[in-house]
Design a protein around this motif. Sequence first.
Motif, PDB file in Angstrom:
ATOM      1  N   CYS A  17       1.812 -12.804  -2.372  1.00  0.00           N
ATOM      2  CA  CYS A  17       2.383 -11.609  -1.744  1.00  0.00           C
ATOM      3  C   CYS A  17       2.790 -11.875  -0.296  1.00  0.00           C
ATOM      4  N   ARG A  18       1.951 -12.586   0.429  1.00  0.00           N
ATOM      5  CA  ARG A  18       2.267 -12.869   1.833  1.00  0.00           C
ATOM      6  C   ARG A  18       3.503 -13.752   1.969  1.00  0.00           C
ATOM      7  N   ILE A  19       3.694 -14.642   1.015  1.00  0.00           N
ATOM      8  CA  ILE A  19       4.834 -15.575   1.087  1.00  0.00           C
ATOM      9  C   ILE A  19       6.100 -14.939   0.505  1.00  0.00           C
ATOM     10  N   TYR A  20       6.001 -14.367  -0.696  1.00  0.00           N
ATOM     11  CA  TYR A  20       7.192 -13.872  -1.396  1.00  0.00           C
ATOM     12  C   TYR A  20       7.709 -12.570  -0.790  1.00  0.00           C
ATOM     13  N   PHE A  21       6.793 -11.703  -0.331  1.00  0.00           N
ATOM     14  CA  PHE A  21       7.195 -10.419   0.244  1.00  0.00           C
ATOM     15  C   PHE A  21       7.027 -10.422   1.762  1.00  0.00           C
ATOM     16  N   LYS A  22       7.280 -11.567   2.386  1.00  0.00           N
ATOM     17  CA  LYS A  22       7.024 -11.702   3.817  1.00  0.00           C
ATOM     18  C   LYS A  22       7.874 -10.737   4.648  1.00  0.00           C
ATOM     19  N   LYS A  23       9.056 -10.365   4.139  1.00  0.00           N
ATOM     20  CA  LYS A  23       9.893  -9.418   4.872  1.00  0.00           C
ATOM     21  C   LYS A  23       9.217  -8.061   4.993  1.00  0.00           C
ATOM     22  N   ILE A  24       8.535  -7.660   3.925  1.00  0.00           N
ATOM     23  CA  ILE A  24       7.824  -6.379   3.938  1.00  0.00           C
ATOM     24  C   ILE A  24       6.666  -6.426   4.932  1.00  0.00           C
ATOM     25  N   PHE A  25       5.961  -7.561   4.974  1.00  0.00           N
ATOM     26  CA  PHE A  25       4.832  -7.697   5.888  1.00  0.00           C
ATOM     27  C   PHE A  25       5.285  -7.848   7.340  1.00  0.00           C
ATOM     28  N   LYS A  26       6.508  -8.338   7.552  1.00  0.00           N
ATOM     29  CA  LYS A  26       7.013  -8.504   8.909  1.00  0.00           C
ATOM     30  C   LYS A  26       7.453  -7.175   9.527  1.00  0.00           C
ATOM     31  N   ILE A  27       7.813  -6.214   8.690  1.00  0.00           N
ATOM     32  CA  ILE A  27       8.235  -4.907   9.202  1.00  0.00           C
ATOM     33  C   ILE A  27       7.050  -4.231   9.889  1.00  0.00           C
ATOM     34  N   ASN A  28       7.305  -3.623  11.028  1.00  0.00           N
ATOM     35  CA  ASN A  28       6.271  -2.866  11.739  1.00  0.00           C
ATOM     36  C   ASN A  28       6.529  -1.380  11.490  1.00  0.00           C
ATOM     37  N   PRO A  29       6.004  -0.835  10.398  1.00  0.00           N
ATOM     38  CA  PRO A  29       6.373   0.527  10.005  1.00  0.00           C
ATOM     39  C   PRO A  29       5.762   1.588  10.921  1.00  0.00           C
ATOM     40  N   LYS A  30       6.452   2.700  11.021  1.00  0.00           N
ATOM     41  CA  LYS A  30       5.927   3.833  11.778  1.00  0.00           C
ATOM     42  C   LYS A  30       4.814   4.514  10.982  1.00  0.00           C
ATOM     43  N   LYS A  31       3.854   5.042  11.707  1.00  0.00           N
ATOM     44  CA  LYS A  31       2.786   5.781  11.031  1.00  0.00           C
ATOM     45  C   LYS A  31       3.377   7.000  10.351  1.00  0.00           C
ATOM     46  N   ASN A  32       2.925   7.227   9.138  1.00  0.00           N
ATOM     47  CA  ASN A  32       3.470   8.332   8.355  1.00  0.00           C
ATOM     48  C   ASN A  32       2.317   9.059   7.664  1.00  0.00           C
ATOM     49  N   LYS A  33       1.670   9.938   8.416  1.00  0.00           N
ATOM     50  CA  LYS A  33       0.508  10.654   7.885  1.00  0.00           C
ATOM     51  C   LYS A  33       0.874  11.532   6.687  1.00  0.00           C
ATOM     52  N   LYS A  34       2.098  12.042   6.720  1.00  0.00           N
ATOM     53  CA  LYS A  34       2.542  12.891   5.614  1.00  0.00           C
ATOM     54  C   LYS A  34       2.630  12.089   4.320  1.00  0.00           C
ATOM     55  N   LEU A  35       3.158  10.852   4.408  1.00  0.00           N
ATOM     56  CA  LEU A  35       3.256   9.994   3.225  1.00  0.00           C
ATOM     57  C   LEU A  35       1.869   9.573   2.744  1.00  0.00           C
ATOM     58  N   ALA A  36       0.981   9.237   3.695  1.00  0.00           N
ATOM     59  CA  ALA A  36      -0.394   8.855   3.324  1.00  0.00           C
ATOM     60  C   ALA A  36      -1.081  10.001   2.595  1.00  0.00           C
ATOM     61  N   LYS A  37      -0.895  11.211   3.108  1.00  0.00           N
ATOM     62  CA  LYS A  37      -1.494  12.398   2.474  1.00  0.00           C
ATOM     63  C   LYS A  37      -0.925  12.607   1.079  1.00  0.00           C
ATOM     64  N   GLU A  38       0.389  12.376   0.937  1.00  0.00           N
ATOM     65  CA  GLU A  38       1.045  12.544  -0.359  1.00  0.00           C
ATOM     66  C   GLU A  38       0.518  11.530  -1.379  1.00  0.00           C
ATOM     67  N   ILE A  39       0.331  10.286  -0.915  1.00  0.00           N
ATOM     68  CA  ILE A  39      -0.190   9.242  -1.803  1.00  0.00           C
ATOM     69  C   ILE A  39      -1.605   9.576  -2.253  1.00  0.00           C
ATOM     70  N   PHE A  40      -2.429  10.032  -1.320  1.00  0.00           N
ATOM     71  CA  PHE A  40      -3.804  10.402  -1.673  1.00  0.00           C
ATOM     72  C   PHE A  40      -3.834  11.616  -2.600  1.00  0.00           C
ATOM     73  N   SER A  41      -2.936  12.565  -2.343  1.00  0.00           N
ATOM     74  CA  SER A  41      -2.862  13.754  -3.199  1.00  0.00           C
ATOM     75  C   SER A  41      -2.524  13.363  -4.637  1.00  0.00           C
ATOM     76  N   TYR A  42      -1.657  12.357  -4.770  1.00  0.00           N
ATOM     77  CA  TYR A  42      -1.296  11.852  -6.097  1.00  0.00           C
ATOM     78  C   TYR A  42      -2.432  11.014  -6.691  1.00  0.00           C
ATOM     79  N   SER A  43      -3.087  10.224  -5.827  1.00  0.00           N
ATOM     80  CA  SER A  43      -4.028   9.213  -6.321  1.00  0.00           C
ATOM     81  C   SER A  43      -5.434   9.733  -6.583  1.00  0.00           C
TER      82      SER A  43
END
Length: 449
Positions: free
Chosen positions: A210-236
């Motif tokens: 994952c670290r090698i093949y999806f390195k572009k995803i790991f290189k991105i510095n994403p913004k905090k998204n509490k709404k998305l985290a809450k949505e994922i937990f609500s689903y999960s």
Amino acid sequence: MQKKELELDRHLKVLAKSSIIVFIIILFSKILTYAYRIIIARQYGPEAYGLLSLSLIIVGGFTIFSLLGLETGIVRYISFYLGKKDYNKVSYITKFSFKFLLVTGIISGVLLFSFSGLIAEKIFLNSKLSLFLKLFSLTIPLTILKGACFGMMQSYEKIGLTQFISKILDPFVKVIGIVIFFYLGMDIIGIPLSYLIAAVVAFLFSYLFCRIYFKKIFKINPKKNKKLAKEIFSYSWPLVFFSISLWVLHSADSFMIGLLKGVEDVGFYNVAIPLSLLLTVSIDIFGNMFFPIVTKEYAKGNKENVKQLSQQTGKWVYMVSLPLFVLLIIFPGAFIKILFGEEYLIAENALRFLSIAAMFTAVFEPSKRLILMKGKSKLIFKNTFLALALNVILNLIFIPLYGITGAAIATMISIGFLGLILAFQAWKLLGIVPLRRKMINITFVALIP
């Protein structure tokens, strides 16, 4: 219209192509898995095999708690945002999940290690189980993080690799480990040690990929998204209870046999379980690729493609499972005797009933994944909880009367009940029944020989 038909044709080809790769992988996997179980059953005896089975059930429960349903949430939301090409959110989901699951995995492992003696001696009255649980507790954080890696790979449709790691690499290391420990003269401690070594190897392989093949995803510095985290937990989070209910549903038999009969009977019963689960191989062949594909199509609004993909996958699953199902119903003793020996023939009738339960699981799995695609995870939990309650009640009635055969009957009834509910709800929510009329003809063709 032509564009949608081309897209459907492309997805069917991806499903078919991936199924061939997965089938080859699973073929080798079953050889390795059964080699491992046969070595333990024949060389260490029913008690050691029962200790392994109980340990896997208990550690499975702790693992489910620490996952918190995120393994399914990762696949659903990464697939969804990949369909929308929102890589910032994909990166956020990935990094957030890894950090969170590392903490929960360590906590869960420490708890099992601490309470292993109490569980072994006070509940199952077997001190040998304590050492098994202590070593298995070390595998929990590794298994949790490997699950997060698998979710990412599955979302990117790298199903062949997840299957290779879980179905070939992991059991291969276990077999090599148990053979070495056996010839070194080690006692039953070699069994959990082989599991621990395999867990380390599988995790390292998954994480590095994952670290090698999806390195572009790991290189991105994403913004905090509490709404998305809450949505994922609500689903999960409802899936935690769903997973617990499903775990108990599939483990209640062995657990209650251990309480009401003994560890040795658990060993006999767990000869029938893996044989019956051969019927669910079709889910591994088609199901893992099916879920991310239909989720992406649903996100694009291509509901007709979702319907066609569901029905075709349902037909393929049934076709793959049916011939072996007929053989297991007619000749259960032959399978048990050849693989595990005459000592385990007591599980012959249990295998028949568990095979029927496994067939229900395979046929109605697409319905369950359609409900998850729709985002109705709480509904899945309610369904499974009802089936669980039925299973526990039936186990309390049938195990004292019929032993391990009674446990298998309880599972058959409760799994059949769950499958019918899932099929009905998938039809009500989406108007899709993932079955085709041609399956009736396939049934008659299979029965004639």
